[in-house]
Design a protein around this motif. Structure first.
Motif, short mmCIF file in Angstrom:
data_model
loop_
_atom_site.label_atom_id
_atom_site.label_comp_id
_atom_site.label_asym_id
_atom_site.label_seq_id
_atom_site.Cartn_x
_atom_site.Cartn_y
_atom_site.Cartn_z
N THR A 193 0.86 -1.18 0.00
CA THR A 193 0.00 0.00 0.00
C THR A 193 0.89 1.24 0.00
N THR A 194 0.32 2.37 -0.30
CA THR A 194 1.10 3.62 -0.27
C THR A 194 1.67 3.85 1.13
N ASP A 195 0.91 3.51 2.17
CA ASP A 195 1.40 3.68 3.55
C ASP A 195 2.59 2.77 3.84
N GLN A 196 2.70 1.65 3.10
CA GLN A 196 3.81 0.70 3.33
C GLN A 196 5.05 1.04 2.53
N TRP A 197 5.02 2.10 1.72
CA TRP A 197 6.18 2.49 0.92
C TRP A 197 7.35 2.75 1.87
N TYR A 207 3.29 4.35 8.30
CA TYR A 207 4.31 3.43 7.78
C TYR A 207 4.88 2.57 8.92
N HIS A 264 2.47 -0.13 10.08
CA HIS A 264 1.83 -1.05 9.11
C HIS A 264 2.81 -1.51 8.03
N HIS A 266 5.10 -3.60 5.52
CA HIS A 266 4.84 -4.86 4.84
C HIS A 266 5.50 -5.99 5.63
N GLU A 280 0.66 -10.52 -5.10
CA GLU A 280 1.17 -9.16 -4.92
C GLU A 280 1.94 -8.70 -6.15
N GLU A 305 -0.25 -7.35 -8.89
CA GLU A 305 -1.15 -6.23 -8.58
C GLU A 305 -0.80 -4.99 -9.41
N THR A 313 1.63 0.73 -7.15
CA THR A 313 1.28 1.48 -5.94
C THR A 313 1.34 2.98 -6.22
#
Length: 271
Positions: free
Chosen positions: A31-35, A108, A111, A113, A136, A139, A142
């Motif tokens: 996800t963008t938050d996991q970048w 981040y 959360h 990865h 993944e 997909e 992102t």
């Protein structure tokens, strides 16, 4: 038990999508938050490449089939106090002037990865490796993190730095090319191998290596087989990837890098 390796694979850039990965571009499966974020200033790292791992090199489990690599030039960046502590210890920072930045970083930190592996090099540069499942890997790309929230207020981004905002270029596809007659497949990397031992690793520019013309593998990104480190040879397992700067414009001072996928070890040297 791991099967003995029988094959090495070169990684070549191509215009056609072979379903085997890409350099540059954006990551997938996160996800963008996991970048991944820099431990120095909290900036989202540059995505260098995402590549399908040949089956024999999938040493973290058969369901983890691809890897993504990110870089942060932390060794030359200014520190933002509190960033490293928040990521490492999940501490919260109350700063009304940078509320959105800290909220973004906290998402981040809390959360990440589950397959994220943070690697730090000898000079303090930050790198992140993420293993991906088949689902993944397939997909959609992102979305970039928000520039407004991803940069600490008034923090100057270097025009050449390794962040997702500077290095956001169109993807270039990667394809696997099977290596022919590489005598070092399945051997531990060893700079000072015993040349009398028929099973020993053969360095590219040793007497035996020159006789076998191993320099045909010079300056190639690849999984396994004969390595071509710019300086010292790391003592890595046979389950490694070596990558040149051309793969995603990694900043290695004109050199190349190696990642031991089995032991989560990383090394690079400049040219």
């Amino acid at each position: 038990m791991m099967e003995p390796l029988k094959q090495a694979y070169d990684l070549e850039l191509t215009d056609k999508n072979h379903g085997q990965g890409w350099a540059f571009g954006r990551p997938v499966g996160i996800t963008t938050d996991q970048w991944p974020r820099s431990r120095m200033n909290g900036l989202p790292m540059a995505h260098l490449w995402t590549v399908l791992v040949p089956e024999a090199y999938r040493i973290k489990g058969k369901d983890l089939v691809a890897i993504s690599l990110f870089q942060a030039d932390d060794h030359v960046e200014d520190r933002v106090d509190g960033v490293e502590d928040m990521i490492a210890n999940l501490t919260e920072v109350n700063d009304t002037d940078a509320e959105n930045f800290w909220a973004s970083l906290s998402r981040y930190a809390n959360h990440r990865h589950p397959q994220e592996i943070y690697l730090e090099d000898m000079i303090g540069g930050g790198w992140t490796l993420i293993w991906l499942t088949k689902e993944e890997f397939e997909e959609e790309a992102t979305a970039l993190p928000s520039k407004e929230d991803g940069i600490y207020p008034d923090y100057e981004i270097e025009a050449w730095g390794s962040t997702c905002f500077v290095k956001d270029e169109p993807a270039q596809f990667i394809k696997h090319v099977v290596r022919i007659d590489d005598p070092n497949v399945g051997k531990m990397l060893d700079e000072w191998a015993d040349e009398d031992n028929v099973n020993a690793y053969i360095p590219m520019f040793s007497e035996k290596g020159e006789m076998l013309k191993l320099d045909r593998f010079h300056a190639k990104s690849h999984f396994g087989g004969t390595a071509n480190p710019i300086q010292a040879m790391p003592e890595f397992s046979p389950f490694y990837i070596e990558f040149e700067e051309t793969l995603g414009n990694a900043n290695m001072g004109g050199g190349n890098g190696q990642i031991d996928l089995l032991n989560n070890e990383f090394d690079w040297a400049c040219g």
